[in-house]
Motif scaffolding. Structure first.
Motif, short mmCIF file in Angstrom:
data_model
loop_
_atom_site.label_atom_id
_atom_site.label_comp_id
_atom_site.label_asym_id
_atom_site.label_seq_id
_atom_site.Cartn_x
_atom_site.Cartn_y
_atom_site.Cartn_z
N ILE A 63 -41.45 69.39 12.74
CA ILE A 63 -40.72 70.41 13.49
C ILE A 63 -41.28 70.51 14.90
O ILE A 63 -42.42 70.11 15.16
CB ILE A 63 -40.82 71.79 12.80
CG1 ILE A 63 -42.29 72.24 12.67
CG2 ILE A 63 -40.11 71.78 11.46
CD1 ILE A 63 -42.47 73.65 12.16
N LEU A 82 -32.03 76.90 14.76
CA LEU A 82 -32.82 75.93 14.00
C LEU A 82 -33.20 76.44 12.62
O LEU A 82 -33.25 75.68 11.66
CB LEU A 82 -34.10 75.60 14.76
CG LEU A 82 -34.00 74.75 16.03
CD1 LEU A 82 -35.37 74.57 16.64
CD2 LEU A 82 -33.36 73.41 15.72
N GLY A 83 -33.53 77.73 12.53
CA GLY A 83 -34.05 78.29 11.29
C GLY A 83 -35.19 79.23 11.60
O GLY A 83 -35.47 79.54 12.77
N HIS A 126 -42.31 74.60 4.61
CA HIS A 126 -41.07 73.83 4.80
C HIS A 126 -39.92 74.69 5.30
O HIS A 126 -38.93 74.17 5.82
CB HIS A 126 -40.67 73.14 3.50
CG HIS A 126 -40.24 74.09 2.41
ND1 HIS A 126 -41.15 74.77 1.61
CD2 HIS A 126 -39.01 74.47 1.99
CE1 HIS A 126 -40.50 75.50 0.74
NE2 HIS A 126 -39.20 75.37 0.95
N ARG A 127 -40.04 76.02 5.18
CA ARG A 127 -38.95 76.89 5.62
C ARG A 127 -39.05 77.26 7.10
O ARG A 127 -38.09 77.75 7.70
CB ARG A 127 -38.92 78.15 4.76
CG ARG A 127 -38.49 77.87 3.33
CD ARG A 127 -38.95 78.92 2.35
NE ARG A 127 -40.40 78.94 2.21
CZ ARG A 127 -41.06 79.50 1.19
NH1 ARG A 127 -40.37 80.08 0.21
NH2 ARG A 127 -42.37 79.49 1.14
N GLN A 173 -40.90 67.05 6.91
CA GLN A 173 -39.89 67.19 7.96
C GLN A 173 -40.60 67.77 9.18
O GLN A 173 -40.79 68.99 9.26
CB GLN A 173 -38.75 68.12 7.53
CG GLN A 173 -37.69 68.29 8.61
CD GLN A 173 -36.59 69.27 8.19
OE1 GLN A 173 -36.64 69.85 7.11
NE2 GLN A 173 -35.61 69.46 9.05
N TRP A 195 -36.10 82.71 5.10
CA TRP A 195 -35.15 81.64 4.78
C TRP A 195 -33.86 82.21 4.17
O TRP A 195 -32.76 81.75 4.48
CB TRP A 195 -35.80 80.66 3.81
CG TRP A 195 -34.96 79.45 3.55
CD1 TRP A 195 -34.34 79.11 2.38
CD2 TRP A 195 -34.63 78.42 4.48
NE1 TRP A 195 -33.65 77.93 2.53
CE2 TRP A 195 -33.81 77.49 3.81
CE3 TRP A 195 -34.95 78.19 5.82
CZ2 TRP A 195 -33.30 76.35 4.42
CZ3 TRP A 195 -34.45 77.06 6.44
CH2 TRP A 195 -33.64 76.16 5.75
N ARG A 250 -29.91 73.67 18.10
CA ARG A 250 -29.58 72.24 18.04
C ARG A 250 -28.06 72.09 17.94
O ARG A 250 -27.37 72.96 17.38
CB ARG A 250 -30.27 71.55 16.86
CG ARG A 250 -29.79 71.98 15.49
CD ARG A 250 -30.51 71.19 14.40
NE ARG A 250 -30.07 71.58 13.07
CZ ARG A 250 -29.00 71.06 12.45
NH1 ARG A 250 -28.27 70.12 13.05
NH2 ARG A 250 -28.66 71.46 11.24
N CYS A 279 -32.42 82.98 15.05
CA CYS A 279 -33.50 82.58 14.15
C CYS A 279 -34.31 83.79 13.68
O CYS A 279 -34.80 84.55 14.52
CB CYS A 279 -34.45 81.62 14.85
SG CYS A 279 -33.71 80.09 15.44
N ARG A 282 -45.83 67.08 8.61
CA ARG A 282 -44.96 67.60 7.57
C ARG A 282 -43.97 66.53 7.09
O ARG A 282 -43.68 65.58 7.83
CB ARG A 282 -44.16 68.80 8.09
CG ARG A 282 -44.97 70.04 8.33
CD ARG A 282 -44.17 71.15 8.98
NE ARG A 282 -42.76 71.21 8.59
CZ ARG A 282 -42.06 72.32 8.50
NH1 ARG A 282 -42.64 73.50 8.76
NH2 ARG A 282 -40.79 72.30 8.16
N ARG A 288 -38.97 76.27 10.88
CA ARG A 288 -38.29 75.17 11.54
C ARG A 288 -38.65 75.01 13.02
O ARG A 288 -38.16 74.09 13.68
CB ARG A 288 -36.78 75.33 11.37
CG ARG A 288 -36.35 75.25 9.91
CD ARG A 288 -36.82 73.94 9.27
NE ARG A 288 -36.66 73.90 7.84
CZ ARG A 288 -35.63 73.39 7.20
NH1 ARG A 288 -34.61 72.91 7.91
NH2 ARG A 288 -35.59 73.36 5.90
N ALA A 289 -39.50 75.90 13.54
CA ALA A 289 -39.99 75.75 14.92
C ALA A 289 -41.14 76.72 15.12
O ALA A 289 -41.31 77.68 14.34
CB ALA A 289 -38.88 76.02 15.95
#
Length: 517
Positions: free
Chosen positions: A260, A149-150, A232-233, A258, A52, A490, A179, A256, A235-236
């Motif tokens: 993913i 995305l992360g 949570h960190r 959020q 992250w 994205r 990523c 989650r 993202r895919a």
């Protein structure tokens, strides 16, 4: 390079603190050294935290620096030489030619994505200029780009220790998108994974990238993977494996706070439709080719042709006779793991026990660690009445569905689940009938092919390796080819930004305008 059995976190060797395990030689069942230790929740947290922290820096690296990084990984893998090849052979039981070919594919994928990054088109830069004089409302300045995305969690596959593993297609496309990647190595080939992981870590250091850009974690069970997907960190997710495994990860991701995306390639029986004139003209030839494709690599390909659909007649009889004779001479083969071998045998036993299914031919017997090919047949009516006959048997097992006529064949096709591939075997006289089927087949599979079998997946900008559920979790995507990069991007629109606040790619208005045109 000495294998230590350590995790790779933050560019350093870290000894895992969870349960230990060892690779097992699938040819004889013997354990291999060294032992590998699984990651604890604290070590997973460390890897995710570093990823992250690395993300805002890595995602804004120049395209040239990112491309050179991917090329450095490729060079690092090649520099491992025979050490990598021999370890992969020992851990998988696959022949040298297969491993060397897979290494070439892995390196080729990385270089292909380096080219894609340099081209920059994946950013989708768009510029729509302001118009203060527009009535009744002034038009704003709008600029758009795709961003990463992360951090991405990638799961190594059992059946491709290189091309779908630590530096395989999921990792290459995620890194290309900007990523950071955390790989959960497959427990069947940890030594191979560790060697490739070292090559990636070396490339991170050479390229001067943040140390959290890449991490490699081990685990003998499911806790590491489940914890990663829930973090949570992350993202895919990129996953290649069973339907059960893929849907379990999809459930975790959807629950989650959020949710993913999980890009899971899961199960496919890859139907082959044989048309009458093709069978009449070359049924025996097609049967022999089918048997060769079915048994390639002990059938351990996600694109293995597990289902044949054809109308009864002399042509189909010739196909069956040829395929049966070829399979009868097929030697038993090592499977990748004892678990995969046992699951294959259970799948074959299930077909043998089905009252509506009969065995046509089987390969030669082998050792306790090997599996023999098997070919079965059933009727269209039985297939339509028993949905379980669509279940994938991962290995060299095939099922022929005998249809009375074209109407029955079409009903069988309409009953199918989503697939990775569907193959058609046609001659000129079959084209008219086959063309009527294409719209239906487009809804069922990500790749359609003619007069071949799906077991060869070309790494190409025009390749789709995906398909409707349950072949994959998202039929709009591919895990092979340059389109795979879009899974990890994205779009973001920037409205009325002063130049000083704009991301670098959007500051060049003229360049962006050219892209838009």
């Amino acid at each position: 390079m000495t294998l230590s059995g350590d995790l790779l976190i933050g560019g350093a060797n870290v000894r895992g603190s969870a349960a230990t395990f060892a690779a097992v030689n699938p040819a004889n069942g013997s354990p291999m050294q060294p032992s590998f230790a699984g990651a604890t929740r604290e070590q997973i947290d460390q890897a995710a935290s570093l990823a992250w922290d690395a993300f805002p820096v890595y995602k804004e690296t120049s395209l040239e620096d990112r491309a050179r990084f991917l090329e450095a990984i490729a060079e690092g893998i090649l520099a491992l030489g025979d050490e990598l090849v021999l370890r992969a052979i020992e851990e998988t039981g696959l022949p040298r030619g297969r491993i060397e070919g897979e290494r070439a594919r892995t390196v080729g994928q990385l270089r292909l994505f380096a080219k894609e990054v340099r081209d920059g088109a994946f950013q989708e830069l768009r510029f729509d200029p302001a118009d203060a004089d527009r009535k009744p409302v002034a038009k704003p300045d709008l600029r758009l780009r795709n961003i990463a995305l992360g951090p991405v969690a990638v799961f190594g596959a059992s059946n491709f220790p290189l091309a779908f593993s630590v530096a395989g297609g999921d990792t290459a496309s995620a890194l290309a998108a900007g990523c950071p990647v955390i790989v959960k190595a497959h427990s069947a080939h940890p030594g191979t994974s560790a060697l490739v992981g070292k090559a990636v870590v070396g490339a991170v250091a050479i390229s001067g990238l943040p140390r959290g850009t890449f991490a490699l974690l081990f685990d003998v069970g499911f806790e590491v993977g489940q914890t990663l997907v829930a973090d949570h960190r992350i993202r895919a997710v990129g996953f290649t494996g069973s339907r059960r495994g893929g849907t379990a990860l999809m459930k975790i991701a959807s629950e989650r706070k959020q949710p993913i995306p999980v890009y899971a390639e899961m199960s496919s029986i890859n139907p082959v439709i044989l048309y009458p004139n093709a069978l009449l003209g070359r049924g025996a030839e097609i049967g022999k080719s089918f048997a060769a494709s079915l048994t390639l690599g002990a059938g351990q390909f996600c694109t293995n042709p597990g289902l044949i659909i054809a109308i009864e007649g002399a042509g189909l009889d010739a196909f069956i006779e040829s395929a049966a004779a070829t399979l009868a001479e097929a030697p038993a083969q090592n499977m990748l793991t004892g678990g995969i071998c046992e699951a294959y045998r259970k799948g074959v036993a299930r077909l043998l026990a089905a009252s509506s299914v009969s065995l046509i031919s089987s390969g030669k017997n082998g050792t306790a660690h090997q599996a023999s090919a098997a070919l079965f047949q059933t009727t269209a009516a039985a297939f339509l009445a028993n949905p379980e006959l669509q279940e994938e048997v991962f290995g060299a097992a095939g099922l022929i569905v005998r249809c009375h006529d074209d109407s029955e064949l079409r009903r069988v096709v309409e009953s199918l689940e989503g697939q990775l591939t569907i193959a058609l075997h046609v001659d000129a006289e079959d084209v008219a009938a086959a063309s009527q089927m294409i719209p239906q087949l487009e809804l069922l599979a990500g790749r359609l092919l003619v007069n071949g079998f799906g077991t060869g997946v070309e790494v190409s900008p025009a390749m789709v390796h995906g398909g409707p559920y349950p072949a994959t979790s998202d039929g709009r995507s591919t895990s092979v080819g340059t389109l795979a990069i879009y899974r990890f991007l994205r779009p973001v629109s920037y409205q009325d930004f002063p130049v000083g606040l704009l991301p670098t790619p959007l500051k060049d208005v003229q360049a962006a305008a050219r892209v838009q045109k």
